[in-house]
Write a protein that holds these residues in place. Structure first.
Motif, PDB file in Angstrom:
ATOM      1  N   ASP A 267      44.798 103.410 -83.205  1.00  0.00           N
ATOM      2  CA  ASP A 267      44.841 103.817 -84.492  1.00  0.00           C
ATOM      3  C   ASP A 267      44.196 103.438 -85.445  1.00  0.00           C
ATOM      4  OD1 ASP A 267      46.672 105.847 -83.222  1.00  0.00           O
ATOM      5  OD2 ASP A 267      48.348 104.080 -83.383  1.00  0.00           O
ATOM      6  N   GLU A 268      43.362 103.024 -85.644  1.00  0.00           N
ATOM      7  CA  GLU A 268      42.798 102.031 -86.580  1.00  0.00           C
ATOM      8  C   GLU A 268      41.767 102.906 -87.209  1.00  0.00           C
ATOM      9  OE1 GLU A 268      41.747  97.513 -86.679  1.00  0.00           O
ATOM     10  OE2 GLU A 268      44.103  97.021 -85.772  1.00  0.00           O
ATOM     11  N   SER A 269      41.471 103.085 -88.178  1.00  0.00           N
ATOM     12  CA  SER A 269      40.165 103.419 -88.676  1.00  0.00           C
ATOM     13  C   SER A 269      38.872 103.992 -87.986  1.00  0.00           C
ATOM     14  CB  SER A 269      39.914 103.901 -90.436  1.00  0.00           C
ATOM     15  OG  SER A 269      39.552 102.867 -91.051  1.00  0.00           O
ATOM     16  N   TRP A 270      38.986 102.598 -88.233  1.00  0.00           N
ATOM     17  CA  TRP A 270      37.895 102.132 -87.419  1.00  0.00           C
ATOM     18  C   TRP A 270      36.575 102.255 -86.340  1.00  0.00           C
ATOM     19  CZ3 TRP A 270      36.445  98.211 -83.692  1.00  0.00           C
ATOM     20  CH2 TRP A 270      37.443  97.798 -84.126  1.00  0.00           C
TER      21      TRP A 270
ATOM     22  N   LEU B  42      30.683  96.144 -89.045  1.00  0.00           N
ATOM     23  CA  LEU B  42      31.791  96.569 -89.211  1.00  0.00           C
ATOM     24  C   LEU B  42      32.777  94.923 -89.279  1.00  0.00           C
ATOM     25  CD1 LEU B  42      32.427  98.642 -87.031  1.00  0.00           C
ATOM     26  CD2 LEU B  42      32.886  98.611 -89.422  1.00  0.00           C
TER      27      LEU B  42
ATOM     28  N   ILE C 183      38.758 104.523 -84.691  1.00  0.00           N
ATOM     29  CA  ILE C 183      39.059 106.033 -84.673  1.00  0.00           C
ATOM     30  C   ILE C 183      37.721 106.709 -84.875  1.00  0.00           C
ATOM     31  CG2 ILE C 183      40.014 108.348 -85.733  1.00  0.00           C
ATOM     32  CD1 ILE C 183      42.572 106.629 -86.137  1.00  0.00           C
ATOM     33  N   ASN C 184      36.868 106.177 -85.359  1.00  0.00           N
ATOM     34  CA  ASN C 184      35.586 106.266 -85.897  1.00  0.00           C
ATOM     35  C   ASN C 184      33.980 105.910 -85.061  1.00  0.00           C
ATOM     36  OD1 ASN C 184      36.320 108.163 -88.129  1.00  0.00           O
ATOM     37  ND2 ASN C 184      36.780 106.302 -89.659  1.00  0.00           N
ATOM     38  N   LEU C 185      34.031 105.435 -83.926  1.00  0.00           N
ATOM     39  CA  LEU C 185      33.093 104.553 -83.345  1.00  0.00           C
ATOM     40  C   LEU C 185      33.030 105.583 -81.868  1.00  0.00           C
ATOM     41  CD1 LEU C 185      34.751 100.865 -82.367  1.00  0.00           C
ATOM     42  CD2 LEU C 185      32.234 102.045 -84.162  1.00  0.00           C
ATOM     43  N   GLU C 186      31.587 105.650 -81.343  1.00  0.00           N
ATOM     44  CA  GLU C 186      31.594 107.123 -80.797  1.00  0.00           C
ATOM     45  C   GLU C 186      32.347 105.729 -79.253  1.00  0.00           C
ATOM     46  OE1 GLU C 186      29.204 109.348 -80.693  1.00  0.00           O
ATOM     47  OE2 GLU C 186      29.319 108.916 -82.991  1.00  0.00           O
TER      48      GLU C 186
ATOM     49  N   LYS D 156      26.338  97.327 -85.209  1.00  0.00           N
ATOM     50  CA  LYS D 156      26.969  98.406 -85.742  1.00  0.00           C
ATOM     51  C   LYS D 156      28.255  97.079 -85.641  1.00  0.00           C
ATOM     52  CE  LYS D 156      29.443 102.686 -85.668  1.00  0.00           C
ATOM     53  NZ  LYS D 156      29.454 104.574 -85.546  1.00  0.00           N
TER      54      LYS D 156
ATOM     55  N   GLU E 221      31.012 103.077 -78.340  1.00  0.00           N
ATOM     56  CA  GLU E 221      30.768 101.551 -78.556  1.00  0.00           C
ATOM     57  C   GLU E 221      31.715 101.401 -78.627  1.00  0.00           C
ATOM     58  OE1 GLU E 221      27.827 103.546 -82.603  1.00  0.00           O
ATOM     59  OE2 GLU E 221      30.192 104.044 -82.960  1.00  0.00           O
ATOM     60  N   LYS E 222      32.751 102.308 -78.803  1.00  0.00           N
ATOM     61  CA  LYS E 222      34.607 101.913 -78.000  1.00  0.00           C
ATOM     62  C   LYS E 222      35.223 101.330 -77.157  1.00  0.00           C
ATOM     63  CE  LYS E 222      37.007 105.856 -80.382  1.00  0.00           C
ATOM     64  NZ  LYS E 222      37.129 106.755 -80.269  1.00  0.00           N
TER      65      LYS E 222
END
Length: 136
Positions: free
Chosen positions: A14-17, A72, A19-22, A68, A25-26
């Motif tokens: 649920d953390e924004s960083w 971050l 959520i924004n990963l491809e 990346k 990347e996750k």
């Protein structure tokens, strides 16, 4: 029976960083915090080539993802060492029960890496743990 630790806090999704990963990347981030090489202190050796072999992500892409994640401030990569910032904050330890494992992990790290990143992962909190408190 030994206490099993969950290496990845489920709230991370649920953390924004995150959520924004491809997707890849996750995958690499989760691999870095939960693979068989991860130790009790959050500093361990793992080559990019091994990451690629274990995950199926191309080596060039691994390098891009690591860059990346470093930008971050989620991981650091230095001479085949993975460093997970604030590792102790997310994985509290009781030195009375885990002191030997913590000390062994510390002995297995090159001194220059330990000096450069020890405080970043929270190793400075070990002195609190030596007094019987959990380090978090």
């Amino acid at each position: 029976m030994a206490k099993t630790r969950m290496p990845v806090n489920p709230k991370i999704w649920d953390e924004s960083w995150m959520i924004n990963l491809e997707v890849d990347e996750k995958l690499i981030y989760i691999y870095l915090v939960a693979n068989p090489s991860v130790n009790i202190i959050g500093i361990y050796e793992c080559s990019r080539k091994l990451m690629s072999l274990r995950t199926g992500v191309a080596l060039k892409r691994i390098e891009e993802i690591i860059n990346k994640l470093e930008t971050l401030n989620k991981i650091y990569y230095d001479h085949d060492y993975i460093i997970i910032p604030n590792y102790f904050a997310y994985n509290p330890h009781n030195f009375n029960f885990e002191g030997k494992r913590i000390q062994q992990a510390i002995r297995n790290i090159q001194p220059d890496i330990l000096e450069k990143y020890g405080k970043l992962v929270g190793l400075n909190q070990i002195t609190e743990g030596q007094n019987g408190k959990e380090t978090n």
